[in-house]
Design an enzyme around this catalytic site. Structure first.
Site, PDB file in Angstrom:
ATOM      1  N   LYS A 182      -0.859  -4.181  -3.122  1.00 36.58           N
ATOM      2  CA  LYS A 182      -2.133  -3.548  -2.758  1.00 36.58           C
ATOM      3  C   LYS A 182      -2.166  -2.149  -3.352  1.00 36.58           C
ATOM      4  CE  LYS A 182      -5.153  -2.169   1.008  1.00 36.58           C
ATOM      5  NZ  LYS A 182      -5.244  -0.751   0.589  1.00 36.58           N
TER       6      LYS A 182
ATOM      7  N   SER B  85       0.805  -1.206   0.000  1.00 36.84           N
ATOM      8  CA  SER B  85       0.000   0.000   0.000  1.00 36.84           C
ATOM      9  C   SER B  85       0.849   1.273   0.000  1.00 36.84           C
ATOM     10  CB  SER B  85      -0.923  -0.051   1.222  1.00 36.84           C
ATOM     11  OG  SER B  85      -2.000   0.814   1.083  1.00 36.84           O
TER      12      SER B  85
ATOM     13  N   ASP C 150      10.195   5.168 -10.320  1.00 34.44           N
ATOM     14  CA  ASP C 150       9.835   5.746 -11.619  1.00 34.44           C
ATOM     15  C   ASP C 150      10.629   7.008 -11.925  1.00 34.44           C
ATOM     16  OD1 ASP C 150       8.098   3.712 -12.033  1.00 34.44           O
ATOM     17  OD2 ASP C 150       6.261   4.913 -12.011  1.00 34.44           O
TER      18      ASP C 150
END
Length: 497
Positions: free
Chosen positions: A326, A301, A312
């Site tokens: 999640k 999460s 990224d």
């Protein structure tokens, strides 16, 4: 009167027909909507009939309030593993928990096949000291079977006065007989960030994302910058292994702490106008020093939001094993004196447009810990894809549907296999941590072999190609510290007890 009513209804139908002449698709849509509405009211009438039958004919007089609450709880639990109903007490307990201090045993738990499953014990709590492990199944509490209880009922039984004792019967993989552990309840104070100077590297361990996490992190970094001379500091290790997540705002703030600019995460729900994009603001608390993030199968999460954003943006190198997967956001919707709903309202996407729901995040360097013989086969967490009824990834045409993973034989639909969540208690034996330290120091390490397979290259390229889509139709959210007055967003739902 009946004749007049009939005429009015006929008139309404004719009027509707005139309004949509020449637009067959709109006619079909309208008819479908009406049919759905009629069917919905028919089902509600059916529920009312069943409720009256139970209330009137059950062998004993039932508690009508409990009947309604049970029906609401069942409705929400049928949606996905993270949507649920909280009664007033559970809601109060959840609010206390997010503030970082609460009473209990120190367990992150979820429900699986009617039993309470341990996601992970919280560091330095009664559960951790008693030897409770991730993946343990709690089958009985003080001699009462857990089967048949809701997650909230089971958690309530594990709570109690500080200093009182509770006995848990635990079924552990690889052990034939259940294990009984006696734990003494204590005040659980979550120190969400711990830090340590490791010669020329700053080590930051984030255990969960509560309301104190960002402040704790900035204080920890400030202290490390004082302890380690700038000309000797090689970088920072951010350890979110076995961190089950927490408050979305804190995940955004922690990511922002290491980024100068760019998207951190976007959330997209059912209605495109409610989508949001969270962007970083100028300022890097580490002053641009290299960062390595440690993840594993227990990183879920909010942890995945941070890891995905830094990966990224190529701001950090990820080491460890695939994360939990999640990728959904739960909104806490207060219901006045009746508690609150925890409702899955959106999927989140990393800056490159990846939905990691039921897939997880793959590290840049996959490094497995050396598992002791007595724990082999017990360290693996199946992840989101292993939960019954989990929300699908969202990158296909049936993104809004949920699925029962046990009912499908399609391996791709079931998602990736489980990932290790074992972390050695002795730092000297911590292969992942030592690899991170070697990487920051520029020391050759045979475990640091970059992923270069064709499939992995294609996967990253596909994610990069989705970036324009991730920004389309989303509302930029510059003030990441603002919170809605009537709803709390959480990227995690596993209650800590």
């Amino acid at each position: 009167m009946m004749r007049k009513l009939s005429l009015i209804m006929v008139g309404a139908v004719i009027g509707a027909g005139v309004a949509i002449v020449g637009t067959q698709s709109r006619l079909l849509t309208s008819t479908s909507a009406v049919a759905a509405s009629v069917d919905t009211y028919r089902q509600l009438t059916f529920f009312g009939d069943v409720f009256d039958k139970v209330r009137g004919d059950y062998v004993e007089s039932p508690d009508e309030r409990k009947l309604v609450e049970a029906a609401v709880s069942g409705m929400l639990s049928s949606l996905d593993p993270h949507s649920s109903y909280m009664d007033a007490k559970s809601y109060r307990d959840m609010q206390v928990q997010t503030r970082g201090s609460f009473g209990g045993l120190g367990l992150e738990v979820t429900m699986e096949d009617g039993l309470v499953k341990v996601v992970s014990p919280i560091d330095e709590t009664p559960a951790a000291r008693a030897g409770v492990l991730a993946n343990d199944l709690i089958v009985a509490i003080d001699g009462e079977q857990v089967q048949g209880l809701t997650i909230n009922q089971a958690v309530e039984k594990m709570r109690g006065a500080v200093g009182s004792e509770v006995t848990l019967k635990i079924q552990r993989t690889g052990r034939a007989e259940p294990l009984e552990l006696k734990l003494k309840r204590d005040v659980i104070r979550i120190r969400s960030v711990r830090f340590e100077k490791k010669d020329d590297v700053g080590y930051l361990r984030i255990t969960q994302f509560n309301e104190q996490t960002f402040d704790n992190l900035t204080n920890a970094v400030e202290q490390l910058l004082k302890e380690i001379p700038a000309d000797k500091l090689k970088g920072f290790v951010v350890d979110v292994r076995n961190n089950p997540g927490g408050v979305l705002d804190q995940a955004v703030l922690v990511s922002d702490a290491f980024l100068e600019r760019g998207e951190i995460v976007s959330t997209r729900g059912r209605n495109i106008e409610e989508a949001q994009r969270f962007n970083a603001r100028a300022g890097d608390i580490t002053k641009g020093k290299p960062i390595v993030v440690l993840i594993n199968g227990g990183s879920a999460s909010a942890s995945e939001i941070v890891a995905g954003a830094l990966q990224d943006h190529k701001r950090a190198t990820l080491i460890g094993t695939r994360s939990f997967g999640k990728g959904s956001v739960q909104t806490i919707i207060p219901l006045g004196q009746n508690g609150a709903l925890r409702l899955t309202t959106a999927r989140y996407y990393t800056p490159s447009g990846r939905s990691i729901q039921a897939k997880g995040i793959d590290p840049d360097f996959i490094i497995e810990e050396i598992i002791p013989d007595d724990l082999k086969g017990k360290d693996e967490i199946q992840g989101e894809a292993g939960l019954r009824g989990h929300l699908r990834n969202g990158e296909d045409k049936e993104a809004e549907a949920t699925e029962n993973t046990a009912a499908t034989e399609d391996k791709e639909e079931q998602g990736p296999k489980g990932s290790s969540a074992y972390v050695p208690s002795d730092p000297e034996k911590d292969t992942q941590l030592n690899a991170a330290l070697d990487l920051l120091r520029g020391i050759p390490n045979p475990a640091l072999v970059k992923k270069t397979t064709e499939a992995q290259v294609e996967e990253k390229q596909a994610s990069a190609d989705k970036k324009p889509e991730s920004a389309a139709g989303v509302t930029e959210k510059k003030d990441t510290e603002s919170k809605p007055s009537d709803k709390d967003k959480s990227s995690d739902d596993k209650p800590a007890r």
